[in-house]
Design an enzyme around this catalytic site. Structure first.
Site, PDB file in Angstrom:
ATOM      1  N   HIS A  34     -28.038 -11.929   2.633  1.00 29.86           N
ATOM      2  CA  HIS A  34     -29.350 -12.031   3.273  1.00 29.86           C
ATOM      3  C   HIS A  34     -29.602 -10.861   4.224  1.00 29.86           C
ATOM      4  O   HIS A  34     -30.381 -10.992   5.159  1.00 29.86           O
ATOM      5  CB  HIS A  34     -29.476 -13.346   4.054  1.00 29.86           C
ATOM      6  CG  HIS A  34     -29.556 -14.567   3.205  1.00 29.86           C
ATOM      7  ND1 HIS A  34     -28.487 -15.055   2.496  1.00 29.86           N
ATOM      8  CD2 HIS A  34     -30.576 -15.416   2.939  1.00 29.86           C
ATOM      9  CE1 HIS A  34     -28.851 -16.151   1.836  1.00 29.86           C
ATOM     10  NE2 HIS A  34     -30.102 -16.388   2.089  1.00 29.86           N
ATOM     11  N   GLU A  67     -37.247 -17.617  -8.989  1.00 30.85           N
ATOM     12  CA  GLU A  67     -37.733 -16.277  -8.662  1.00 30.85           C
ATOM     13  C   GLU A  67     -38.309 -15.549  -9.867  1.00 30.85           C
ATOM     14  O   GLU A  67     -39.317 -14.846  -9.754  1.00 30.85           O
ATOM     15  CB  GLU A  67     -36.618 -15.433  -8.023  1.00 30.85           C
ATOM     16  CG  GLU A  67     -36.362 -15.760  -6.564  1.00 30.85           C
ATOM     17  CD  GLU A  67     -35.494 -16.987  -6.354  1.00 30.85           C
ATOM     18  OE1 GLU A  67     -34.918 -17.469  -7.360  1.00 30.85           O
ATOM     19  OE2 GLU A  67     -35.381 -17.464  -5.213  1.00 30.85           O
TER      20      GLU A  67
END
Lengths: 336, 324
Positions: free
Chosen positions: B128, B59
């Protein structure tokens, strides 16, 4: 590593290459020496990390770069800026926080940048340049521009996650990026041997299937040769390389650092391995210069730094009314 | 107008932008397979792997490569999949993307779009399900948008891709598959323009993203069952914020409820509430009421999830409180 001694390598160099490298090194040395004095005298805001002792790496590396090639730099970035062509008056003015500075006084020592010269910024975050350099390489590839990106970083940065992420990606995509580690042997205050699993940092290139090489970073000729090979390979599409240039900080981590973490004897030994002194030995031995030529180079650098200081001192600070300028881009400023 | 899903609407916007501008590239994990929610489906086939670039699960690299590309002549879209994954790239977002223009004294702009799926979808659990917009609205140099329907999804993404500064584009998982009418062709919604979804006179409901759907249901319930006329404003863009539309409504209703899926404490509603209190105090007839998630990681268990995350009922109750 024992401090290397003896003259720098001139194999593969000509006076036309070596003398400008020497001049750049001297310009950085004189500039940084004066910056140290100015900071100690309380003339500069913020804090300052100087490039003293590492001059061979920026000077020899940037000698291979086109004006439109990219570099990413570090918190120790003044030398990179000078080597990439930033006028020292604009650099000095930035260190003073002036409106005439390279970044109009908004960035300071740790953020000096000149995008017109491909100098994508010093960076106050260790390891901040890895991905930016990879992105610049990706951009160069996409635009078929033939540009390369050189990522300067230190031995401290090599333990950041983005080092691994960027080397891997650059290798997967064979991006035109050269990763130049300025291994000055201390990550802030901590010796690299205490925090890296491998002693030879070039070994890490193996995991990313790219060439890796450890070299004497205080030998301008050795740096010039290694970077030349790497830049040529990168430019011709062969992908990235990792160069571990072993060097030494003459100063502490920052100006004013008490340096309790390293021996005075070690510092003295490495000062004796000074990259400028070693290059001058070689240049004189080769008959490319004499003592008068060298003195002229130093004198020119002193005059340049004095003029830069004068420029900075007599420049104005940014107008407080402009403190919110440049946060966002005004509509229509960037060409569509 | 064609009917399409939120996800398809973003594909439509991206396709049009990429056809128009060769500098646009998309970087992200799994995007050549269409992405987790189909929000990149079909782009690889049209634009090829040089522009639709599958990235390693790195990321920090995805973001910083986008920054590097944006500063050197491209206009990247960085897909970060789930919003929580951006937390591995916060240095790159906050220290690099957001600050580069300012630090350089305006030498450079960083035209990139960070796309990430936030919000809650069927027990996606604590790592999430986040709504972390306040992390981004807090940062000078970033812009943040959070559309609630397919038409705005397309229009805001197009504007985000046109923009010369880094824009965080939040696409809520729970509405990615929802369908609605979407204008064809060059449809744009300017950043910083709120939308009055339903007009009313008694209380102003301020929502964005998926909460706008619950706000719509709440406004209907308030009218039908409680005789309260609620005006619903979908903020759409959190920074820049269309405070003018917010103010003109509250000036009339004198009451405001702010509802989001994010944690209440330090959420975007706290900032908005403070601003309303500071600037519209004389117009307020009741304290501003905030609705947000309780202070717990979002649980996996469906009944626990419902206990933590505010639903339509919470908005109805808040509006009744504000209006009483």
């Amino acid at each position: 590593m024992r401090p290397p001694t003896g003259p720098a390598t001139l194999a593969g160099l000509s006076p036309e290459v070596a003398l400008p490298i020497h001049a750049t090194m001297v310009r950085i040395r004189v500039f940084e020496t004066r910056v140290t004095e100015l900071f100690a005298a309380g003339k500069l805001p913020g804090f300052v990390h100087t490039y003293l002792g590492q001059e061979a790496i920026a000077a020899a590396t940037c000698r291979h770069l086109r004006d439109d090639d990219y570099i990413t730099s570090t918190h120790r970035g003044h030398g990179h800026a000078v080597a990439k062509g930033m006028p020292t008056n604009r650099l000095m003015a930035e260190l003073f926080g002036r409106e005439t500075g390279a970044n109009r006084g908004r960035g300071g020592s740790m953020h000096v940048a000149d995008f017109s010269l491909g100098m994508l910024g010093a960076n106050g975050i260790v390891g901040g340049g890895f991905g930016i350099a990879a992105g610049a390489g990706l951009s160069a590839r996409r635009r078929s521009s033939g540009q390369v990106a050189v990522c300067f970083f230190g031995d401290g940065g090599i333990n950041k996650g983005p080092f691994h992420e960027a080397l891997n990606f650059a290798s997967v995509k064979a991006l035109p990026v050269v990763f130049v580690c300025e291994n000055n042997q201390y990550a802030q205050f901590t010796a690299i041997g205490r925090t890296s699993a491998v002693e030879d940092l070039a070994v890490r290139a193996t995991g990313y299937d790219m060439p890796g090489m450890t070299l004497d970073g205080n030998d301008a000729g050795a740096v010039y040769a290694a970077v030349g090979t790497a830049v040529e390979a990168a430019r011709s599409g062969e992908g990235p390389a990792l160069l571990n240039c072993v060097t030494y900080r003459h100063s502490g981590h920052y100006v004013g650092d008490a340096e309790v973490y390293r021996d005075a004897a070690e510092v003295e030994q490495w000062r004796a391995a000074d990259p400028i002194g070693r290059l001058e030995l070689a240049l004189v031995a080769a008959g490319w210069v004499d003592a008068a030529d060298l003195e002229a180079t130093w004198e020119a650098a002193r005059a340049e730094t004095a003029a830069a200081e004068e420029f900075a001192v007599t420049s104005v600070d940014p107008d407080p009314a402009t403190a919110l300028d440049y946060v966002y881009t005004p509509a229509g400023e960037v060409a569509p | 107008m064609k009917r399409m899903s939120f996800g398809q609407a973003t594909v439509d916007a991206t396709r049009l932008a990429m056809r128009e501008d060769e500098r646009v590239i998309v970087l992200g994990e799994d995007i050549s397979w269409g992405g987790n929610f189909g929000q990149f489906r079909g782009l690889l086939e049209e634009f090829g792997p040089d522009r639709i670039i599958d990235m390693p699960i790195s990321e920090a690299l995805i973001m910083s490569a986008a920054v590097g590309a944006a500063m050197t002549g491209l206009r990247p879209v960085a897909s970060m999949s789930f919003l929580e994954f951006t937390l591995g790239a916060m240095d790159e977002i906050v220290n690099q993307a957001a600050k580069m223009r300012y630090m350089s004294g305006g030498q450079v702009s960083v035209p990139l779009v960070l796309r990430a799926s936030d919000g809650i979808l069927r027990s996606s659990a604590a790592q999430h399900s986040g709504s972390l917009e306040a992390l981004f609205t807090h940062v000078a140099g970033l812009k943040v948008v959070a559309p609630s329907n397919p038409a705005d999804a397309k229009g805001l993404l197009r504007s985000a891709m046109d923009d010369d500064d880094p824009v965080v584009y939040l696409e809520n998982k729970s509405i990615t598959a929802k369908r609605g009418p979407v204008p064809e062709g060059d449809h744009r919604v300017p950043l910083g323009s709120a939308s009055v979804v339903r007009e009313g006179t008694d209380v102003t409901l301020l929502t964005y993203s998926a909460m706008t759907l619950r706000g719509t249901d709440a406004a209907a319930t308030l009218a039908d069952e409680h005789g309260i006329s609620a005006e619903l404003i979908d903020l759409r863009s959190l920074w820049p914020l269309d405070f003018e539309t917010v103010a003109s409504s509250i000036t009339r209703t004198g009451r405001a409820v702010i509802a989001h899926e994010a944690w209440l404490t330090g959420g975007y509603g706290a900032e908005l509430s403070a601003r309303i209190s500071e600037e519209l105090f004389a117009d307020l007839r009741a304290p501003v009421v905030r609705v947000g998630a309780a202070r717990a990681p979002i649980p996996f268990s469906p009944p626990l999830e419902s206990a933590v995350v505010p639903g339509t009922d919470a908005i109805v109750e808040a509006a009744i409180r504000a209006a009483s």
